[in-house]
Design an enzyme around this catalytic site. Structure first.
Site, short mmCIF file in Angstrom:
data_model
loop_
_atom_site.label_atom_id
_atom_site.label_comp_id
_atom_site.label_asym_id
_atom_site.label_seq_id
_atom_site.Cartn_x
_atom_site.Cartn_y
_atom_site.Cartn_z
CE LYS A 1 -2.39 -0.83 3.79
NZ LYS A 1 -1.71 -2.07 4.24
NE ARG B 1 -4.58 -1.16 9.47
CZ ARG B 1 -3.50 -0.52 9.04
NH1 ARG B 1 -3.57 0.72 8.63
NH2 ARG B 1 -2.34 -1.12 8.99
NE ARG C 1 7.34 -2.84 6.21
CZ ARG C 1 6.04 -2.54 6.29
NH1 ARG C 1 5.36 -2.19 5.21
NH2 ARG C 1 5.42 -2.62 7.44
NE ARG D 1 6.10 -0.42 10.28
CZ ARG D 1 4.95 -0.31 9.64
NH1 ARG D 1 4.90 0.29 8.46
NH2 ARG D 1 3.84 -0.80 10.16
NE ARG E 1 1.62 -4.56 11.44
CZ ARG E 1 2.66 -4.36 10.62
NH1 ARG E 1 3.82 -4.95 10.86
NH2 ARG E 1 2.54 -3.57 9.60
P1 AMP Z 1 0.68 0.67 8.86
O1 AMP Z 1 1.82 1.61 8.76
O2 AMP Z 1 -0.47 1.01 7.96
O3 AMP Z 1 1.12 -0.78 8.72
O4 AMP Z 1 0.10 0.82 10.36
C1 AMP Z 1 0.91 0.55 11.48
C2 AMP Z 1 0.06 0.49 12.71
O5 AMP Z 1 -0.61 1.75 12.91
C3 AMP Z 1 -1.07 -0.54 12.70
O6 AMP Z 1 -0.62 -1.84 13.06
C4 AMP Z 1 -2.01 0.05 13.76
O7 AMP Z 1 -1.49 -0.15 15.07
C5 AMP Z 1 -1.91 1.55 13.47
N1 AMP Z 1 -2.89 2.00 12.47
C6 AMP Z 1 -2.63 2.49 11.22
N2 AMP Z 1 -3.77 2.80 10.59
C7 AMP Z 1 -4.78 2.50 11.44
C8 AMP Z 1 -6.19 2.57 11.36
N3 AMP Z 1 -6.82 3.00 10.25
N4 AMP Z 1 -6.93 2.19 12.46
C9 AMP Z 1 -6.32 1.77 13.58
N5 AMP Z 1 -4.99 1.66 13.72
C10 AMP Z 1 -4.21 2.01 12.66
#
Ligand code: AMP
Length: 227
Positions: free
Chosen positions: A13, A87, A123, A156, A167
């Site tokens: 993404k 999400r 990553r 990360r 996740r």
């Molecule tokens: P990402 O960078 O999109 O993989 O997001 C990393 C982390 O941020 C996720 O595992 C959640 O803990 C939090 N997060 C990101 N976007 C959301 C969302 N739309 N709703 C809730 N938590 C989020």
């Protein structure tokens, strides 16, 4: 125009969202990047969000939605590519109920879980601009340095295998209801995210054009049920 990219962690993404935004002249907004930035700046939102990110849980809506919507409403460009938001179905309802923020197109990147697990294990992410690299298949030109902005590349914390498994489980739990919501609105297209990166970008652009040509049903909104 508001496009949102759906897909598992590691489905591409971030990489594809940046490419799509650049090709379409739109802004790019990642909820994960916003949260990581709030955490590194030590803001109140960041302090509240940190334990959830560390554990791979979803950040509660009362922390996340104001953060994303404030940023979104401040975007001056013609539109935005959203990465990681919404999400859940409730987040989608909240976004569609915000003035001028209804999603026009939802693009879902489909990638098998075992591929995602492998991608996340290697990553590397830029601590400054959030661009992603791979220690195996997409190495930066200079080791440890982001090609896009020169920032430092790191692994990360939430890409550790146990957190990734959690996740993915969280993703699969909410994915079908979110996809169903956008499908009912007639704005969902699924893309094979396991193809080479350039092919995925072209497929996303084509899907965006296809959906833009369809007459969209007027979205009907309902307030999200009280938690
Ligand atoms: P990402 O960078 O999109 O993989 O997001 C990393 C982390 O941020 C996720 O595992 C959640 O803990 C939090 N997060 C990101 N976007 C959301 C969302 N739309 N709703 C809730 N938590 C989020």
């Amino acid at each position: 125009m508001i496009l949102t990219l759906l897909g598992a962690p590691g489905s591409g993404k971030g990489t594809q969202g940046r490419r799509l935004a650049e090709r379409l002249g739109l802004a790019y907004l990642s909820s994960g990047d916003l949260l990581r930035s709030a955490i590194s700046r030590g803001t109140e939102t960041g302090l509240r969000a940190k334990p959830y990110l560390d554990a791979g849980h979803l950040v509660p809506d009362d922390v996340l939605i104001p953060l994303v919507c404030t940023e979104l409403l401040a975007i001056p460009q013609a539109g935005v590519v959203l990465d990681g938001f919404p999400r859940t179905r409730d987040q989608a309802l909240a976004l569609d109920a915000t003035d001028d923020c209804a999603v026009d197109t939802a693009l879902m990147l489909e990638v098998p879980d075992d591929v995602v697990v492998d991608r996340l294990a290697s990553r590397l992410m830029c601590g400054d601009c959030g661009s992603s690299f791979s220690a195996v298949s997409h190495r930066p030109k200079r080791e440890g340095v982001c090609d896009a902005c020169g920032g430092p590349l790191k692994r990360r914390g939430d890409d550790a295998p146990e957190t990734v498994r959690h996740r993915l489980a969280v993703y699969h739990e909410s994915e079908s209801r979110l996809a169903e919501y956008y499908d009912e609105r007639g704005v969902l297209l699924k893309i094979d995210g396991n193809a080479p990166e350039d092919q995925v970008t072209e497929a996303l652009l084509k899907a965006t054009e296809t959906l833009a040509r369809l007459p969209l049903p007027a979205p009907t909104f309902q307030a999200a049920p009280a938690a």
